[in-house]
Design an enzyme around this catalytic site. Structure first.
Site, short mmCIF file in Angstrom:
data_model
loop_
_atom_site.label_atom_id
_atom_site.label_comp_id
_atom_site.label_asym_id
_atom_site.label_seq_id
_atom_site.Cartn_x
_atom_site.Cartn_y
_atom_site.Cartn_z
CD GLU A 164 -1.56 -2.48 1.07
OE1 GLU A 164 -0.28 -2.89 1.25
OE2 GLU A 164 -1.88 -3.35 1.22
CG HIS A 196 -10.87 -5.87 8.02
ND1 HIS A 196 -9.98 -5.82 8.71
CD2 HIS A 196 -11.35 -7.10 7.15
CE1 HIS A 196 -9.18 -6.89 7.45
NE2 HIS A 196 -10.05 -6.79 6.56
#
Lengths: 368, 326
Positions: free
Chosen positions: A71, A140
């Site tokens: 990322e 999440h």
């Protein structure tokens, strides 16, 4: 169908939020060959909740990319590509994954234009999806907009309707600055009138979703829909008219819109999808208090998540998320309506959520 | 250093039993998932059991393991409590995280299972740190970091390899290469070169093997763990395997067509349990009666665990705000 009420002249074609995002990407890619799309799962069969479906078929492997699980590195790569003339759109299936890219976003993307005296800019869009429900849990399902919005040089938007999703994504990609485009997962399947033509929605303006003069409820992302539900129930059952503002943008904040509304109502609730401490709700209230203290008839109220991580357990999340009932209760406290009346009981019955609390709709059978 | 020696039939039976147990537990979770009472993401390790079992069988109870989103096998192979796993997936108070974590967050400190998380790469440096602490404390503990081929793309893995090599840290990196990150094939994410050679370039001793052959995994892991324990520095193991089911959830996902039927069939044919059963049966180490007994024992254990989970208290929002700080 929010837009139908406000812009009935528009063609009445309905798309979901995810479809609107896809159409925006497709139309911008058609118009501007500099636009590329990259992210983990972008061309895979699930296509980021169907928001990138078919893009690779149409625009090929030279413009639509999957991505290594890297990322920070790939954010830097996209910044570099943006500095050399491309307009990358990056996607993270969870905003939590974007935390790995904090260095590139905060130190490079946000600063480049400023620290090099405006000689170069970073036209980068990063789509980040906020998860909720079905046990997404501590890592999440975070709503981290305030963390990003704290950084000068980044623009942070959170569209609520499919109409705005399309128009704001187009504006974001055309913008010469890094724009973080935060999508709430529970908005993805919600339909709205979305015109077929290429159109823009500004990145710095909220809008009125529901007019009223009793209390201003400035709401972000999914909370704007919850506030709208509350507003309709309050009007029908108690004749109380609250003004619901869909803030749409987190940085910059459209404080002017809120001030105008507060001048009318004298009461302010800010409904946010994030943790309480350091939330953008707190920042918005600070600004309103600084600029319109004398217009407030009562203390402002924040409606946020509690100040602890989201648990995974179905049972522990049952009362974790505020909803229409939370908003109604806060509104009634501010206006001093008796909460033991028959009207209130009927109101509670109307807004009570049906079906499981951890899914966006009853058809959903997990996992995300 | 110990020499890898031929296994006796008891050890072989234990490896087989451990794999079979994980398989049956994963299948039970998959079956019950449809009832919609496990309301969290689950990532099943069906087809990949041999790596968890082979590696953990080569560890001592006091050795440590860190893991990722697909952690059930690692947790169980290290000795993690089954009832606490099932209760966690059901969001109950008796779960290993009291319901806070769900399937993606497992822990059992009593057996050295230090924690598993679903942010890719998140626990790899933690394993290095835990192993480093062991050397600083001068004990002979080894730490294993389980991760997948997708994780190998994370920068933090390379930072961890570098630091581990620099300080000769007793950590064993175990890369489970199932060729997929969610639905994306490795060839779309990485150039064509062996991952274990990248580890070697970091100065980390590395080996590779068939991750569906539990004895091969065990032998390679035993050598590597022994070297790490003896102060010869970090070890990197790459094991090839295959994920049978969907990335997340209880089902098969052949309908998505991101992999060809021939490939799936080859993956299923490489079943680590079927192969080992056949090997042990032929060598007379394992009889049909033994296997039947295992199946019954495991089935009984699973029933007890599910009953424990489903009869456990449901935590509420009043529990959710506790434990934010130590």
């Amino acid at each position: 169908m929010l837009i139908a009420k406000y812009m009935p002249e528009l063609e009445q074609r309905s798309l979901s939020f995810a479809e609107a995002v896809r159409e925006a990407l497709e139309q911008v890619m058609e118009k501007d060959p500099r636009v590329i799309v990259i992210g983990e799962g972008v061309p895979d069969p699930k296509a980021i909740f169907n928001s990138t479906i078919g893009l690779r078929d149409k625009y090929g492997t030279g413009r639509v990319f999957d991505m290594p699980l890297a990322e920070n590195g790939l954010t830097g790569v996209c910044i570099g590509a943006a500095l050399n003339g491309l307009r990358p759109v990056m996607v993270h299936q969870r905003i939590d994954f974007a935390l790995l890219a904090m260095d590139q976003l905060v130190n490079n993307a946000a600063k480049w234009h400023y620290m090099f005296d405006g000689k170069a800019s970073v036209p980068l869009v990063v789509r980040m999806i906020v998860g909720r429900g079905w046990g997404q849990g501590p890592q999440h399902s975070q709503s981290l907009q305030a963390m990003f919005a704290q950084v000068p040089g980044l623009k942070v938007v959170m569209p609520t309707t499919a109409y705005d999703a399309k128009g704001m994504l187009i504006s974001a990609i055309e913008d010469d600055n890094p724009v973080l485009f935060i999508e709430h997962r529970w908005l993805h399947d919600i339909q709205d009138i979305v015109p077929e033509e290429y159109y823009r929605v500004p990145l710095d303006q909220g809008r009125i979703l529901h007019e009223g003069d009793a209390v201003t409820v400035a709401a972000f992302s999914y909370m704007a829909l919850e506030a709208l539900t509350a507003a309709k129930a309050l009007r029908t059952e108690l004749g109380t008219a609250i003004e619901v503002l869909d803030m749409r943008s987190v940085r910059p904040l459209d404080v002017g819109l809120v001030l105008n509304s507060v001048r009318k109502t004298g009461r302010l609730i800010v409904a946010d999808t994030a943790f309480r401490t350091g939330s953008i709700a707190g920042e918005l209230i600070s600004q309103v208090v600084e600029q319109a203290f004398d217009k407030l008839k009562t203390h402002p109220v924040r409606i946020t998540l509690p100040d602890h991580p989201a648990p995974t357990s179905y049972f522990m999340t049952e009362h974790y998320y505020p909803g229409p009932q939370t908003i109604i209760d806060e509104v009634l406290k501010l206006v001093g309506v008796d909460r033991h009346s028959d009207g209130y009981k009927k109101l509670c019955a109307v807004t009570q959520r049906r079906g499981p609390h951890d899914t966006p709709n009853r058809e959903f059978s997990g996992p995300f | 250093m110990k020499q890898v020696r031929a296994m006796d039939t008891v050890e072989q039976s234990q490896l087989f039993h451990s794999m079979l147990r994980i398989r049956r537990i994963e299948e039970a979770l998959a079956r019950k998932y449809a009832e919609q009472e496990m309301r969290c993401p689950i990532h099943l390790c069906v087809g990949q059991e041999a790596i968890a079992v082979g590696v953990c069988a080569a560890l001592n109870q006091t050795d440590l393991v860190f893991s990722n989103h697909r952690a059930h096998g690692h947790y169980l192979a290290k000795g993690g409590g089954l009832a606490e796993l099932v209760a966690e997936v059901y969001g109950r108070e008796t779960g290993c995280c009291g319901g806070r974590g769900g399937s993606m967050h497992l822990i059992d400190l009593s057996v050295g299972f230090m924690g598993s998380t679903p942010i890719v790469g998140g626990t790899v440096p933690l394993a290095v740190g835990a192993a480093w602490a062991a050397t600083l404390k001068r004990n002979r503990q080894v730490t294993v970091s389980f991760f997948g081929d997708g994780c190998f793309e994370e920068g933090v893995v390379h930072e961890s390899l570098n630091f581990a090599a620099l300080h000769k840290i007793p950590v064993v990196f175990v890369c489970e290469n199932n060729d997929f990150s969610v639905y994306t094939r490795r060839t779309e994410r990485q150039p064509d070169r062996p991952m274990f050679e990248i580890a070697q370039a970091h100065g980390v001793e590395a080996a590779t093997g068939n991750g569906n052959d539990v004895e091969e995994v065990f032998n390679i892991a035993t050598t590597a763990i022994d070297k790490a324990r003896c102060g010869l520095g970090p070890q990197f193991l790459e094991f090839r395997t295959y994920r049978w089911r969907e990335h997340c959830g209880p089902n098969f996902d052949d309908d998505l067509r991101y992999r060809l039927p021939l490939e799936i069939e080859a993956g299923l044919n490489a079943c680590p349990i079927a192969h080992y059963r056949s090997k042990l049966t032929k060598a007379n180490g394992l009889s049909g009666l033994d296997i039947d007994r295992y199946e019954l024992e495991i089935q009984a254990e699973i029933e007890v665990a599910f009953n424990f989970a489903l009869s456990s208290r449901r935590p509420g929002i009043e529990d959710a705000n506790r434990k934010v700080y130590a």
